[in-house]
Design a protein around this motif. Sequence first.
Motif, PDB file in Angstrom:
ATOM      1  N   VAL A 112     -19.533 -11.574 -75.112  1.00 13.12           N
ATOM      2  CA  VAL A 112     -20.414 -11.439 -76.537  1.00 13.12           C
ATOM      3  C   VAL A 112     -19.537 -11.848 -77.701  1.00 13.12           C
ATOM      4  O   VAL A 112     -18.335 -11.861 -77.546  1.00 13.12           O
ATOM      5  CB  VAL A 112     -20.578  -9.940 -76.461  1.00 13.12           C
ATOM      6  CG1 VAL A 112     -21.776  -9.507 -75.298  1.00 13.12           C
ATOM      7  CG2 VAL A 112     -19.818  -9.094 -76.764  1.00 13.12           C
ATOM      8  N   HIS A 113     -20.134 -11.943 -78.649  1.00 15.33           N
ATOM      9  CA  HIS A 113     -19.746 -12.518 -79.940  1.00 15.33           C
ATOM     10  C   HIS A 113     -18.894 -11.175 -80.857  1.00 15.33           C
ATOM     11  O   HIS A 113     -18.174 -11.411 -81.401  1.00 15.33           O
ATOM     12  CB  HIS A 113     -20.689 -13.260 -80.691  1.00 15.33           C
ATOM     13  CG  HIS A 113     -20.956 -14.381 -80.147  1.00 15.33           C
ATOM     14  ND1 HIS A 113     -22.182 -14.599 -79.739  1.00 15.33           N
ATOM     15  CD2 HIS A 113     -20.301 -15.676 -79.989  1.00 15.33           C
ATOM     16  CE1 HIS A 113     -22.205 -16.014 -79.120  1.00 15.33           C
ATOM     17  NE2 HIS A 113     -20.980 -16.233 -79.370  1.00 15.33           N
ATOM     18  N   THR A 114     -19.714 -10.114 -80.458  1.00 19.90           N
ATOM     19  CA  THR A 114     -19.223  -8.637 -81.011  1.00 19.90           C
ATOM     20  C   THR A 114     -17.822  -8.425 -80.779  1.00 19.90           C
ATOM     21  O   THR A 114     -17.410  -8.368 -79.683  1.00 19.90           O
ATOM     22  CB  THR A 114     -20.038  -7.602 -80.877  1.00 19.90           C
ATOM     23  OG1 THR A 114     -21.593  -7.995 -80.859  1.00 19.90           O
ATOM     24  CG2 THR A 114     -20.046  -6.499 -81.616  1.00 19.90           C
ATOM     25  N   PRO A 115     -17.057  -8.123 -81.610  1.00 20.72           N
ATOM     26  CA  PRO A 115     -15.471  -7.769 -81.415  1.00 20.72           C
ATOM     27  C   PRO A 115     -15.325  -6.613 -80.830  1.00 20.72           C
ATOM     28  O   PRO A 115     -16.302  -5.437 -80.682  1.00 20.72           O
ATOM     29  CB  PRO A 115     -14.801  -8.002 -82.741  1.00 20.72           C
ATOM     30  CG  PRO A 115     -15.780  -7.719 -83.736  1.00 20.72           C
ATOM     31  CD  PRO A 115     -17.040  -8.138 -83.079  1.00 20.72           C
ATOM     32  N   LEU A 116     -14.179  -6.408 -79.878  1.00 17.79           N
ATOM     33  CA  LEU A 116     -13.756  -5.029 -79.505  1.00 17.79           C
ATOM     34  C   LEU A 116     -12.842  -4.575 -80.499  1.00 17.79           C
ATOM     35  O   LEU A 116     -12.251  -5.290 -81.256  1.00 17.79           O
ATOM     36  CB  LEU A 116     -12.887  -5.287 -78.124  1.00 17.79           C
ATOM     37  CG  LEU A 116     -13.775  -6.314 -77.093  1.00 17.79           C
ATOM     38  CD1 LEU A 116     -12.871  -6.782 -76.132  1.00 17.79           C
ATOM     39  CD2 LEU A 116     -14.997  -5.677 -76.636  1.00 17.79           C
ATOM     40  N   ILE A 117     -12.501  -3.210 -80.344  1.00 17.88           N
ATOM     41  CA  ILE A 117     -11.625  -2.742 -81.287  1.00 17.88           C
ATOM     42  C   ILE A 117     -10.099  -2.501 -80.473  1.00 17.88           C
ATOM     43  O   ILE A 117     -10.177  -1.529 -79.370  1.00 17.88           O
ATOM     44  CB  ILE A 117     -12.092  -1.394 -81.728  1.00 17.88           C
ATOM     45  CG1 ILE A 117     -13.466  -1.835 -82.626  1.00 17.88           C
ATOM     46  CG2 ILE A 117     -11.012  -0.454 -82.588  1.00 17.88           C
ATOM     47  CD1 ILE A 117     -13.790  -0.440 -83.427  1.00 17.88           C
ATOM     48  N   GLY A 118      -9.197  -2.986 -81.101  1.00 24.20           N
ATOM     49  CA  GLY A 118      -7.890  -2.879 -80.474  1.00 24.20           C
ATOM     50  C   GLY A 118      -7.365  -1.523 -80.368  1.00 24.20           C
ATOM     51  O   GLY A 118      -7.553  -0.575 -81.374  1.00 24.20           O
ATOM     52  N   GLY A 119      -6.422  -1.315 -79.487  1.00 26.11           N
ATOM     53  CA  GLY A 119      -5.971   0.046 -79.287  1.00 26.11           C
ATOM     54  C   GLY A 119      -6.690   0.981 -78.402  1.00 26.11           C
ATOM     55  O   GLY A 119      -6.100   2.142 -78.316  1.00 26.11           O
ATOM     56  N   CYS A 120      -7.709   0.522 -77.972  1.00 29.23           N
ATOM     57  CA  CYS A 120      -8.415   1.334 -77.186  1.00 29.23           C
ATOM     58  C   CYS A 120      -8.186   1.034 -75.618  1.00 29.23           C
ATOM     59  O   CYS A 120      -7.796  -0.030 -75.448  1.00 29.23           O
ATOM     60  CB  CYS A 120      -9.992   1.011 -77.542  1.00 29.23           C
ATOM     61  SG  CYS A 120     -10.536   1.834 -79.046  1.00 29.23           S
ATOM     62  N   ASP A 121      -8.435   1.662 -74.788  1.00 36.94           N
ATOM     63  CA  ASP A 121      -7.983   1.530 -73.455  1.00 36.94           C
ATOM     64  C   ASP A 121      -8.855   0.888 -72.235  1.00 36.94           C
ATOM     65  O   ASP A 121      -8.833  -0.015 -71.667  1.00 36.94           O
ATOM     66  CB  ASP A 121      -7.915   3.013 -72.828  1.00 36.94           C
ATOM     67  CG  ASP A 121      -6.643   3.753 -73.318  1.00 36.94           C
ATOM     68  OD1 ASP A 121      -5.377   3.368 -72.895  1.00 36.94           O
ATOM     69  OD2 ASP A 121      -6.730   4.679 -74.218  1.00 36.94           O
ATOM     70  N   VAL A 122     -10.348   1.088 -72.583  1.00 35.45           N
ATOM     71  CA  VAL A 122     -11.150   0.484 -72.146  1.00 35.45           C
ATOM     72  C   VAL A 122     -12.388  -0.177 -72.987  1.00 35.45           C
ATOM     73  O   VAL A 122     -12.584   0.766 -74.052  1.00 35.45           O
ATOM     74  CB  VAL A 122     -11.995   1.351 -70.919  1.00 35.45           C
ATOM     75  CG1 VAL A 122     -13.250   0.779 -70.405  1.00 35.45           C
ATOM     76  CG2 VAL A 122     -11.066   1.587 -69.898  1.00 35.45           C
ATOM     77  N   HIS A 123     -12.777  -1.362 -72.755  1.00 37.40           N
ATOM     78  CA  HIS A 123     -13.729  -1.697 -73.430  1.00 37.40           C
ATOM     79  C   HIS A 123     -14.916  -2.288 -72.690  1.00 37.40           C
ATOM     80  O   HIS A 123     -14.644  -2.805 -71.640  1.00 37.40           O
ATOM     81  CB  HIS A 123     -13.294  -3.102 -74.195  1.00 37.40           C
ATOM     82  CG  HIS A 123     -12.228  -2.985 -74.738  1.00 37.40           C
ATOM     83  ND1 HIS A 123     -11.992  -2.463 -76.180  1.00 37.40           N
ATOM     84  CD2 HIS A 123     -10.826  -3.131 -74.690  1.00 37.40           C
ATOM     85  CE1 HIS A 123     -10.960  -2.292 -76.853  1.00 37.40           C
ATOM     86  NE2 HIS A 123      -9.969  -2.758 -75.646  1.00 37.40           N
ATOM     87  N   TYR A 124     -16.377  -2.320 -73.178  1.00 40.23           N
ATOM     88  CA  TYR A 124     -17.475  -2.611 -72.508  1.00 40.23           C
ATOM     89  C   TYR A 124     -18.255  -3.642 -73.547  1.00 40.23           C
ATOM     90  O   TYR A 124     -18.355  -3.612 -74.617  1.00 40.23           O
ATOM     91  CB  TYR A 124     -18.518  -1.589 -72.209  1.00 40.23           C
ATOM     92  CG  TYR A 124     -17.901  -0.324 -71.411  1.00 40.23           C
ATOM     93  CD1 TYR A 124     -18.109  -0.488 -70.006  1.00 40.23           C
ATOM     94  CD2 TYR A 124     -17.425   0.621 -71.796  1.00 40.23           C
ATOM     95  CE1 TYR A 124     -17.309   0.248 -69.230  1.00 40.23           C
ATOM     96  CE2 TYR A 124     -16.767   1.653 -71.172  1.00 40.23           C
ATOM     97  CZ  TYR A 124     -16.839   1.467 -69.731  1.00 40.23           C
ATOM     98  OH  TYR A 124     -16.321   2.768 -69.086  1.00 40.23           O
ATOM     99  N   GLU A 125     -18.603  -4.779 -72.791  1.00 41.18           N
ATOM    100  CA  GLU A 125     -19.137  -5.911 -73.569  1.00 41.18           C
ATOM    101  C   GLU A 125     -20.706  -5.760 -72.906  1.00 41.18           C
ATOM    102  O   GLU A 125     -20.779  -6.028 -71.869  1.00 41.18           O
ATOM    103  CB  GLU A 125     -18.805  -7.371 -73.258  1.00 41.18           C
ATOM    104  CG  GLU A 125     -17.210  -7.370 -73.664  1.00 41.18           C
ATOM    105  CD  GLU A 125     -16.681  -8.889 -73.519  1.00 41.18           C
ATOM    106  OE1 GLU A 125     -17.295  -9.794 -74.097  1.00 41.18           O
ATOM    107  OE2 GLU A 125     -15.968  -9.167 -72.595  1.00 41.18           O
ATOM    108  N   CYS A 126     -21.724  -5.593 -73.812  1.00 43.00           N
ATOM    109  CA  CYS A 126     -23.071  -5.364 -73.362  1.00 43.00           C
ATOM    110  C   CYS A 126     -23.991  -6.225 -73.974  1.00 43.00           C
ATOM    111  O   CYS A 126     -24.002  -6.563 -75.226  1.00 43.00           O
ATOM    112  CB  CYS A 126     -23.281  -3.871 -73.661  1.00 43.00           C
ATOM    113  SG  CYS A 126     -22.371  -2.513 -72.938  1.00 43.00           S
ATOM    114  N   SER A 127     -25.090  -6.504 -73.099  1.00 44.47           N
ATOM    115  CA  SER A 127     -26.164  -7.278 -73.928  1.00 44.47           C
ATOM    116  C   SER A 127     -27.330  -6.157 -73.893  1.00 44.47           C
ATOM    117  O   SER A 127     -27.505  -5.574 -72.914  1.00 44.47           O
ATOM    118  CB  SER A 127     -26.647  -8.314 -72.998  1.00 44.47           C
ATOM    119  OG  SER A 127     -27.313  -8.049 -71.770  1.00 44.47           O
TER     120      SER A 127
END
Length: 170
Positions: A112-127
């Motif tokens: 996805v184009h929306t960024p993730l936030i650094g320093g976090c342990d797990v990230h989810y990219e969702c539509s």
Amino acid sequence: MQLTEIEYNEYLTEVTEALDSGGFLTVQNSGELNTMTIGWASLGIIWRVPMLLVLVRESRHTFKLIEKADEFTVSIPFSGLEEELEFCGSRSGRNYDKFAECDLEKLSGNEVHTPLIGGCDVHYECSLEYSQSMDKELVKSEVLEDCYPDWDMHTLYFGRILNCLREETG
Ligand SMILES: Cc1cc2nc3c(=O)[nH]c(=O)nc-3n(C[C@H](O)[C@H](O)[C@H](O)COP(=O)(O)O)c2cc1C
């Protein structure tokens, strides 16, 4: 720092525990980027695919953005970032550029184009697949009194998890 693709349900226990302190729901729309702290979310299978359900009250600036968005990201720290979670959970993007105020690091996801936030342990990219505002007539009175005393209802946003990433430092 390394981002590694993982299964959506890896770290489920850690994620649900960490949500008690909060995670970041990040939404981008027409060039505007905002993040807010969330504590309520649900992870599982719906319509045969991995889904992350988040709840956003109508009073949030995020509500205005996500209503016109077709994707979002959720980034969850297992520990740390307490001050950032506090700031993003008590100040509105109407009045603050939270990325600048908290010096949040923007990471690029894969789907996805929306960024993730650094320093976090797990990230989810969702539509964003589906959303529905809560009907106060259908909510049990105990829940209504406890969670919606001023009728600031949630809208439920169902995000199909396109990708899940583990962030590791070192
Ligand atoms: C730990 C924590 C959990 C929160 N969880 C939610 C949530 O799940 N849904 C929601 O609408 N607001 C939640 N909030 C409140 C929003 O984060 C807060 O109102 C924020 O300032 C909204 O930002 P915005 O106006 O930029 O969207 C939570 C706040 C905290 C501190």
